[in-house]
Scaffold this motif. Structure first.
Motif: not given
Length: 52
Positions: A21, A23, A32, A36, A39-40, A45-46
């Motif tokens: 995990r 962060r 953010s 995210c 990243l997706k 996963d985010c």
């Protein structure tokens, strides 16, 4: 996209699989959400959450 942001990585085991995990801190709310989404798009996963 993650350069300059404070990372924290934790590992945990679920069954016989080790999971990681990650962060990252120091984002604005909109940054953010953009990070995210990027990243997706890379099939990662985010979830963007407010710091506690």
């Amino acid at each position: 996209m993650l350069d300059g942001h404070i990372p924290f990585v934790a590992t945990f085991t679920k069954g016989s699989t080790e999971w990681y995990r990650a962060r990252f801190a120091g984002f604005s709310k909109s940054d953010s959400q953009s990070a995210c989404a990027a990243l997706k798009r890379m099939s990662l996963d985010c979830i963007a959450m407010a710091a506690e």
